[in-house]
Design an enzyme around this catalytic site. Structure first.
Site, PDB file in Angstrom:
ATOM      1  CG  ASP A   1      -1.933   1.187   1.433  1.00 36.38           C
ATOM      2  OD1 ASP A   1      -2.957   0.876   0.492  1.00 36.38           O
ATOM      3  OD2 ASP A   1      -1.717   2.151   1.674  1.00 36.38           O
TER       4      ASP A   1
ATOM      5  CG  ASN B   1      -4.449  11.479  -5.501  1.00 32.72           C
ATOM      6  OD1 ASN B   1      -3.801  11.445  -6.472  1.00 32.72           O
ATOM      7  ND2 ASN B   1      -4.986  10.321  -5.000  1.00 32.72           N
TER       8      ASN B   1
ATOM      9  CG  HIS C   1      -7.220  12.846  -8.375  1.00 34.54           C
ATOM     10  ND1 HIS C   1      -7.283  11.663  -7.583  1.00 34.54           N
ATOM     11  CD2 HIS C   1      -8.015  13.837  -7.878  1.00 34.54           C
ATOM     12  CE1 HIS C   1      -8.141  11.927  -6.482  1.00 34.54           C
ATOM     13  NE2 HIS C   1      -8.258  13.241  -6.702  1.00 34.54           N
TER      14      HIS C   1
ATOM     15  CG  ASP D   1      -3.655   8.871 -12.367  1.00 34.94           C
ATOM     16  OD1 ASP D   1      -4.111   8.545 -11.236  1.00 34.94           O
ATOM     17  OD2 ASP D   1      -4.421   9.317 -13.082  1.00 34.94           O
TER      18      ASP D   1
ATOM     19  CD  GLU E   1      -4.505   4.603  -1.947  1.00 34.32           C
ATOM     20  OE1 GLU E   1      -4.904   4.947  -0.714  1.00 34.32           O
ATOM     21  OE2 GLU E   1      -5.189   5.060  -2.931  1.00 34.32           O
TER      22      GLU E   1
ATOM     23  NE  ARG F   1      14.187  -8.228  -5.475  1.00 33.83           N
ATOM     24  CZ  ARG F   1      14.319  -9.639  -5.027  1.00 33.83           C
ATOM     25  NH1 ARG F   1      15.192 -10.045  -4.094  1.00 33.83           N
ATOM     26  NH2 ARG F   1      13.425 -10.444  -5.586  1.00 33.83           N
TER      27      ARG F   1
END
Length: 253
Positions: A123, A131, A136, A140, A166, A186
């Site tokens: 997440d 945002n 937005h 993106d 997300e 990683r």
């Protein structure tokens, strides 16, 4: 067309030969002599009829073969189009990863084939602030960078999907607990190394929190998701930008 003509000619001459042979056998046996009219009839009739019938038959056969080829070509094109549509329908439009439904279907399919593996839920941290602060479209761009970092972090053959706005999922096929920890860390580091500059020269940090669980033999997809979600909540609660896999906690470097 030349092929049809030659094949029809061969049939016609074969018919003439057969007709003449029968004439020479049957007519004398019936007590009649083979005169000019009989010779002409035995030659011309089979020649014309066989040629016409053969030409029509071969022409129709060629048309049927051509129609079959066109049908096979159209069927192949439709099948390819169907595969492309199915592939497109299974993908997230922005990242190209599997969408939520397809990811869980792939996860379930992988679980049926192998008991081993690990599920990670990844997440993006503080994404609402990006945002709200930059819009937005900029958000993106950040998501695409994070998605690319996740792809660099996983192994070849692992299953990736975007399962929320997300939020991403990664199923590490056949991974042990230690392998899953290495992959999760990683991924976290790959995201942390991103230098995201949406405006001017200011760098906006991008980080992710990762929760994961190793599959047990009798666990189903719902149970794996709940377990990974609990680890993700712990990672968020402990300050974000860290990975928690089962009960192990990896502090962010």
């Amino acid at each position: 067309m030349n092929r049809i003509f030659l094949k029809s000619a061969a049939i016609a001459f074969a018919s003439v030969a057969a007709s003449l042979l029968l004439t020479l056998i049957i007519v004398p046996a019936m007590g009649f002599s083979v005169n000019r009219t009989i010779w002409l009839t035995s030659t011309v009739c089979p020649l014309v009829l066989a040629w016409i019938a053969g030409s029509y038959t071969f022409w129709q056969s060629d048309k049927l073969k051509s129609a079959h080829r066109d049908l096979a070509r159209t069927h192949a094109q439709l099948a390819a189009a169907h595969r492309r549509l199915a592939e497109k329908a299974s993908r997230d439009d922005m990242t190209g990863m599997l969408n939520r439904e397809s990811f869980f279907a792939a996860l379930d399919g992988s679980r049926r084939k192998s008991d081993r593996g690990a599920l990670l839920i990844i997440d993006a941290d503080h994404f609402k602030a990006i945002n709200d602060g930059y819009g937005h479209l900029t958000g993106d761009e950040a998501l695409l960078l994070i998605a690319s970092a996740i792809e660099r972090g996983v192994r070849s053959g692992d299953v990736l999907g975007r399962i929320g706005g997300e939020e991403f999922g990664a199923f590490l096929i056949g991974a042990t607990e230690q392998e899953a920890k290495r992959v999760a860390e990683r991924i976290r580091r790959e995201v942390e190394l991103i230098r995201f500059r949406p405006v001017d020269e200011r760098t906006v940090p991008l980080t992710v929190s990762i929760g994961g669980t190793v599959c047990s033999e009798d666990s189903n997809v719902s149970e794996l998701m709940r377990a990974a979600d609990r680890r993700l909540y712990q990672a968020k609660h402990r300050g974000r930008n860290r990975t928690i896999l089962d009960k192990d906690i990896s502090e962010a470097a």
